[in-house]
Design a protein around this motif. Structure first.
Motif, PDB file in Angstrom:
ATOM      1  N   LEU A   4       5.426   8.418   5.029  1.00 47.25           N
ATOM      2  CA  LEU A   4       4.811   9.345   4.068  1.00 47.25           C
ATOM      3  C   LEU A   4       4.646  10.744   4.666  1.00 47.25           C
ATOM      4  O   LEU A   4       4.299  11.684   3.982  1.00 47.25           O
ATOM      5  CB  LEU A   4       3.437   8.812   3.617  1.00 47.25           C
ATOM      6  CG  LEU A   4       3.420   7.495   2.844  1.00 47.25           C
ATOM      7  CD1 LEU A   4       1.993   7.106   2.479  1.00 47.25           C
ATOM      8  CD2 LEU A   4       4.266   7.586   1.583  1.00 47.25           C
TER       9      LEU A   4
ATOM     10  N   SER B 237       2.158   5.799   7.504  1.00 50.42           N
ATOM     11  CA  SER B 237       1.628   7.064   6.972  1.00 50.42           C
ATOM     12  C   SER B 237       2.270   8.237   7.691  1.00 50.42           C
ATOM     13  O   SER B 237       2.661   9.234   7.084  1.00 50.42           O
ATOM     14  CB  SER B 237       0.108   7.144   7.159  1.00 50.42           C
ATOM     15  OG  SER B 237      -0.521   6.118   6.461  1.00 50.42           O
TER      16      SER B 237
ATOM     17  N   LEU C 145       1.891   1.766  -3.498  1.00 51.09           N
ATOM     18  CA  LEU C 145       0.764   2.250  -4.300  1.00 51.09           C
ATOM     19  C   LEU C 145       0.538   3.740  -4.095  1.00 51.09           C
ATOM     20  O   LEU C 145       0.286   4.476  -5.050  1.00 51.09           O
ATOM     21  CB  LEU C 145      -0.524   1.485  -3.936  1.00 51.09           C
ATOM     22  CG  LEU C 145      -0.613   0.015  -4.340  1.00 51.09           C
ATOM     23  CD1 LEU C 145      -1.984  -0.542  -3.956  1.00 51.09           C
ATOM     24  CD2 LEU C 145      -0.377  -0.156  -5.833  1.00 51.09           C
ATOM     25  N   LYS C 146       0.637   4.178  -2.826  1.00 51.12           N
ATOM     26  CA  LYS C 146       0.384   5.589  -2.530  1.00 51.12           C
ATOM     27  C   LYS C 146       1.455   6.474  -3.162  1.00 51.12           C
ATOM     28  O   LYS C 146       1.147   7.523  -3.739  1.00 51.12           O
ATOM     29  CB  LYS C 146       0.316   5.806  -1.015  1.00 51.12           C
ATOM     30  CG  LYS C 146       0.128   7.260  -0.602  1.00 51.12           C
ATOM     31  CD  LYS C 146      -1.124   7.892  -1.199  1.00 51.12           C
ATOM     32  CE  LYS C 146      -1.289   9.335  -0.738  1.00 51.12           C
ATOM     33  NZ  LYS C 146      -2.350  10.031  -1.495  1.00 51.12           N
TER      34      LYS C 146
ATOM     35  N   TYR D  69      -4.603   6.083 -16.854  1.00 52.64           N
ATOM     36  CA  TYR D  69      -4.071   6.153 -15.499  1.00 52.64           C
ATOM     37  C   TYR D  69      -3.353   4.845 -15.150  1.00 52.64           C
ATOM     38  O   TYR D  69      -2.222   4.841 -14.672  1.00 52.64           O
ATOM     39  CB  TYR D  69      -5.212   6.409 -14.512  1.00 52.64           C
ATOM     40  CG  TYR D  69      -4.779   6.653 -13.095  1.00 52.64           C
ATOM     41  CD1 TYR D  69      -4.595   7.941 -12.617  1.00 52.64           C
ATOM     42  CD2 TYR D  69      -4.552   5.588 -12.224  1.00 52.64           C
ATOM     43  CE1 TYR D  69      -4.198   8.179 -11.319  1.00 52.64           C
ATOM     44  CE2 TYR D  69      -4.144   5.811 -10.919  1.00 52.64           C
ATOM     45  CZ  TYR D  69      -3.976   7.113 -10.478  1.00 52.64           C
ATOM     46  OH  TYR D  69      -3.576   7.329  -9.185  1.00 52.64           O
TER      47      TYR D  69
ATOM     48  N   ALA E 107       0.635   6.584  -6.771  1.00 51.69           N
ATOM     49  CA  ALA E 107      -0.564   7.391  -7.017  1.00 51.69           C
ATOM     50  C   ALA E 107      -0.229   8.876  -6.939  1.00 51.69           C
ATOM     51  O   ALA E 107      -0.756   9.685  -7.715  1.00 51.69           O
ATOM     52  CB  ALA E 107      -1.667   7.037  -6.015  1.00 51.69           C
ATOM     53  N   ASN E 108       0.667   9.243  -6.014  1.00 55.60           N
ATOM     54  CA  ASN E 108       1.108  10.638  -5.906  1.00 55.60           C
ATOM     55  C   ASN E 108       1.874  11.078  -7.151  1.00 55.60           C
ATOM     56  O   ASN E 108       1.847  12.237  -7.538  1.00 55.60           O
ATOM     57  CB  ASN E 108       2.009  10.816  -4.675  1.00 55.60           C
ATOM     58  CG  ASN E 108       1.208  10.904  -3.390  1.00 55.60           C
ATOM     59  OD1 ASN E 108      -0.017  11.044  -3.412  1.00 55.60           O
ATOM     60  ND2 ASN E 108       1.888  10.793  -2.261  1.00 55.60           N
TER      61      ASN E 108
ATOM     62  N   PHE F 236       0.554   4.206 -14.453  1.00 50.20           N
ATOM     63  CA  PHE F 236       0.838   3.628 -13.139  1.00 50.20           C
ATOM     64  C   PHE F 236       1.778   2.428 -13.272  1.00 50.20           C
ATOM     65  O   PHE F 236       2.784   2.312 -12.566  1.00 50.20           O
ATOM     66  CB  PHE F 236      -0.492   3.183 -12.518  1.00 50.20           C
ATOM     67  CG  PHE F 236      -0.463   3.081 -11.020  1.00 50.20           C
ATOM     68  CD1 PHE F 236      -0.863   4.149 -10.229  1.00 50.20           C
ATOM     69  CD2 PHE F 236      -0.065   1.918 -10.402  1.00 50.20           C
ATOM     70  CE1 PHE F 236      -0.853   4.061  -8.851  1.00 50.20           C
ATOM     71  CE2 PHE F 236      -0.048   1.817  -9.017  1.00 50.20           C
ATOM     72  CZ  PHE F 236      -0.438   2.893  -8.241  1.00 50.20           C
TER      73      PHE F 236
ATOM     74  N   GLU G  11      -5.964  13.272 -14.230  1.00 49.58           N
ATOM     75  CA  GLU G  11      -7.304  13.425 -13.661  1.00 49.58           C
ATOM     76  C   GLU G  11      -8.179  12.280 -14.171  1.00 49.58           C
ATOM     77  O   GLU G  11      -8.288  12.074 -15.381  1.00 49.58           O
ATOM     78  CB  GLU G  11      -7.887  14.779 -14.067  1.00 49.58           C
ATOM     79  CG  GLU G  11      -9.087  15.219 -13.246  1.00 49.58           C
ATOM     80  CD  GLU G  11      -8.784  15.292 -11.751  1.00 49.58           C
ATOM     81  OE1 GLU G  11      -9.675  14.910 -10.964  1.00 49.58           O
ATOM     82  OE2 GLU G  11      -7.672  15.719 -11.368  1.00 49.58           O
ATOM     83  N   VAL G  12      -8.766  11.500 -13.231  1.00 48.64           N
ATOM     84  CA  VAL G  12      -9.575  10.354 -13.646  1.00 48.64           C
ATOM     85  C   VAL G  12     -11.034  10.759 -13.797  1.00 48.64           C
ATOM     86  O   VAL G  12     -11.692  11.148 -12.831  1.00 48.64           O
ATOM     87  CB  VAL G  12      -9.455   9.195 -12.634  1.00 48.64           C
ATOM     88  CG1 VAL G  12     -10.401   8.066 -13.007  1.00 48.64           C
ATOM     89  CG2 VAL G  12      -8.028   8.685 -12.604  1.00 48.64           C
TER      90      VAL G  12
ATOM     91  N   HIS H 121       0.811  -1.216   0.000  1.00 45.70           N
ATOM     92  CA  HIS H 121       0.000   0.000   0.000  1.00 45.70           C
ATOM     93  C   HIS H 121       0.845   1.267   0.000  1.00 45.70           C
ATOM     94  O   HIS H 121       0.477   2.266  -0.628  1.00 45.70           O
ATOM     95  CB  HIS H 121      -0.962   0.000   1.193  1.00 45.70           C
ATOM     96  CG  HIS H 121      -2.148  -0.877   0.969  1.00 45.70           C
ATOM     97  ND1 HIS H 121      -3.035  -0.663  -0.060  1.00 45.70           N
ATOM     98  CD2 HIS H 121      -2.573  -1.988   1.603  1.00 45.70           C
ATOM     99  CE1 HIS H 121      -3.963  -1.600  -0.027  1.00 45.70           C
ATOM    100  NE2 HIS H 121      -3.702  -2.423   0.964  1.00 45.70           N
ATOM    101  N   LEU H 122       1.982   1.233   0.720  1.00 49.21           N
ATOM    102  CA  LEU H 122       2.896   2.385   0.699  1.00 49.21           C
ATOM    103  C   LEU H 122       3.371   2.643  -0.726  1.00 49.21           C
ATOM    104  O   LEU H 122       3.376   3.787  -1.195  1.00 49.21           O
ATOM    105  CB  LEU H 122       4.112   2.102   1.584  1.00 49.21           C
ATOM    106  CG  LEU H 122       3.977   2.356   3.072  1.00 49.21           C
ATOM    107  CD1 LEU H 122       5.258   1.943   3.783  1.00 49.21           C
ATOM    108  CD2 LEU H 122       3.678   3.827   3.329  1.00 49.21           C
TER     109      LEU H 122
ATOM    110  N   LEU I  69      -0.662 -12.471  -0.694  1.00 53.96           N
ATOM    111  CA  LEU I  69      -1.786 -13.354  -1.060  1.00 53.96           C
ATOM    112  C   LEU I  69      -1.501 -14.806  -0.685  1.00 53.96           C
ATOM    113  O   LEU I  69      -2.338 -15.473  -0.070  1.00 53.96           O
ATOM    114  CB  LEU I  69      -2.071 -13.237  -2.558  1.00 53.96           C
ATOM    115  CG  LEU I  69      -3.045 -14.286  -3.127  1.00 53.96           C
ATOM    116  CD1 LEU I  69      -4.461 -14.064  -2.600  1.00 53.96           C
ATOM    117  CD2 LEU I  69      -3.045 -14.270  -4.649  1.00 53.96           C
TER     118      LEU I  69
END
Lengths: 130, 138
Positions: free
Chosen positions: A101, A97, A26-27, A46, A30-31, A50, A36-37, A23-24, A67
């Motif tokens: 982050l 976070s 991914l963030k 996008y 994403a940053n 990515f 713009e989606v 997740h870190l 998984l």
């Protein structure tokens, strides 16, 4: 039975750590993607942008590792036991976070995170009783 | 980027996402159930486990659900902070507990329900704090 539960909890902690790394990553990706989606075509654009980031693939690797660790844990524990314990990733995510982050984490969010930890302890205890 | 709460539309999307996520968890548990109790003491046995799991239809159904959740998730992450989006995902604890009870026939003791409830209360506190105190830096 107790060592079996400890092994399962250990597996789930590993799963949560891998999930947090995922997740870190991914963030951070994403940053980095500033598209713009709005609408299906921009979603595809996008996703393509990515997936061109190397870090996105590190994330995907950790997602896959997470998984299969998770599937292995589920061969040893009920879903209703394993899934609540997996909420440990909230604690890891809050810490990451804040300190990696450098996002702002309010004291309420810390309080809620503590509550989640207490819930995890109760669910784990229910595994001992079973 | 606004830190004041999570917009209602995004909240709705995240909520739906959690329902799909619990379908994925159900599929993963079905995949694991089909494997029995495999011992994993070597890389070879680990590979055999991964191979056997990959042969399960339930795994692929679960992964399809995860793919849907993934696309929605990265879209949402581009709009709000990770630490704001993450708590909403905890609504899945109710869905997964109910799915475990109803479809997998697992016994859930009062102690376990209490733990799950406490996790949910934690989530409620986190969300409420997000609404009220957002934007105020220490």
């Amino acid at each position: 039975m107790t060592s079996q539960l400890a092994f399962v909890v250990g597996l789930i902690v590993l799963t949560s750590v891998c999930d947090t790394v995922n997740h870190l990553g991914l963030k951070v990706c994403a940053n980095a993607v500033d598209i713009e989606v709005a609408g299906l075509r921009s979603v595809a654009r996008y996703a393509l942008r990515f997936l061109r980031l190397p870090l996105a693939w590190v994330s995907i690797f950790f997602a896959l590792l997470s998984l299969f660790l998770w599937l292995y844990a589920l061969t040893k524990a009920d879903l209703s036991l394993a899934f609540p314990i997996d909420s440990m990733h909230h604690v890891f995510i809050a810490l990451a976070s804040r300190f990696l982050l450098r996002e702002f984490v309010s004291w309420q969010r810390w309080l809620g995170t503590g509550c989640i930890m207490a819930g995890i302890v109760l669910v784990t205890m229910s595994g001992l009783a079973a | 980027m606004s830190k004041r709460g999570v917009p209602l539309a995004i909240l709705g999307v995240l909520f739906l996402n959690e329902a799909v996520d619990s379908v994925a968890q159900y599929c993963f548990k079905k995949t694991a159930l089909a494997q029995g109790h495999p011992p994993i003491a070597s890389l070879h046995e680990a590979a055999a486990f991964v191979g056997a799991a990959l042969g399960s239809g339930y795994l692929w159904l679960g992964l399809a659900a995860v793919a849907l959740v993934f696309v929605t998730w990265i879209t949402v992450l581009s709009k709000i902070d990770l630490s704001a989006a993450m708590p909403v995902t905890s609504f899945s604890y109710v869905f997964v507990a109910l799915a475990s009870r109803i479809f997998l026939h697992e016994a859930i003791s009062p102690l376990r329900w209490s733990g799950i409830a406490l996790i949910l209360i934690g989530v409620a506190i986190v969300s409420w704090g997000e609404e009220g105190e957002g934007g105020r830096l220490p």
